[in-house]
Design an enzyme around this catalytic site. Sequence first.
Site, mmCIF file in Angstrom:
data_model
loop_
_atom_site.group_PDB
_atom_site.id
_atom_site.type_symbol
_atom_site.label_atom_id
_atom_site.label_comp_id
_atom_site.label_asym_id
_atom_site.label_seq_id
_atom_site.Cartn_x
_atom_site.Cartn_y
_atom_site.Cartn_z
ATOM 1 N N GLU A 165 20.508 10.811 81.542
ATOM 2 C CA GLU A 165 20.710 12.194 81.324
ATOM 3 C C GLU A 165 21.023 12.481 79.704
ATOM 4 O OE1 GLU A 165 20.171 14.746 83.285
ATOM 5 O OE2 GLU A 165 19.491 13.162 84.616
ATOM 6 N N ASP B 56 -4.518 13.875 54.666
ATOM 7 C CA ASP B 56 -4.352 14.105 56.082
ATOM 8 C C ASP B 56 -4.278 15.625 56.550
ATOM 9 O OD1 ASP B 56 -5.040 11.266 56.533
ATOM 10 O OD2 ASP B 56 -3.069 10.688 56.927
ATOM 11 N N ARG C 87 4.437 5.030 57.358
ATOM 12 C CA ARG C 87 3.135 4.848 56.665
ATOM 13 C C ARG C 87 3.029 5.807 55.159
ATOM 14 N NH1 ARG C 87 -0.232 9.579 57.218
ATOM 15 N NH2 ARG C 87 -1.871 8.308 57.514
#
Length: 267
Positions: free
Chosen positions: A113, A165, A150
Amino acid sequence: MRFSVFTLFPELLRPFTQEALLGRAAARGLLAFDLIDLREYAGNRWRKVDDAPYGGGAGMVIRVDVAAAALESLEAVPDEVILLTPAGQRFDQKMAEELAQQNHLALLCGRYEGFDARVETLVTREVSLGDFVMMGGEAAAACLLEAVARLRPGVIGDEQSWRADSYSSGLLDYPEYTRPAEWRAQAVPEVLQGGNHAAIERWRRDRALERTLARRPDLLATAGLTPQDSAALLSAGLSAEQLAQVGAPPPPRKSRKKTPAPAVPES
């Protein structure tokens, strides 16, 4: 850059950090990954890290003292301590770029939880991948690791490849093609097969605009549009009113050719 990941299942992440670009970057000393088992800080011989929630209810909760002991075991204080939780701020490219400026991130991966709410006082930010719930934080940690790592210098070969990108440029990425030039009656656009680099860049920008308009029009308001972009969006079907709503500049004015005055015959 160092990532310290606290989890009940370090072996879930180990292959991820040892393969492909992440593994190669680690081998070159550009990245370091500490996968730390929270059970090592349970403080009991059963390595039990959770307990029943106060007030009753289903499931078990990871104890705050376990999380604190694990974090305090680090030799250096991290730049950021991140709790991966569905209640956190949604992770996006802007956050990835912010985190990539740091040198040491600690990630807390929950299970069951989740963590005792007092763990929130130990972290610098809470992060969510989106509006859904998984069985633990390891998959979210893997996504964050790759998205952030990256962006570090040297991890991928050409920095410009990520700057263009989707989301980094403010738009979705343009479509890419490679050989064969024709496949099942689908041909690579002629402009990409020519040597006109200015035409290729304009074509790519226009296709990125079209994709963003069709799939994520909400991004246009913060994409830093140019007058040439506005003209492309009008051609793609956006109305002048919608163009104004996203704060786009007006398209370039079409130049009017002046009609030369008729020659006056000499008297």
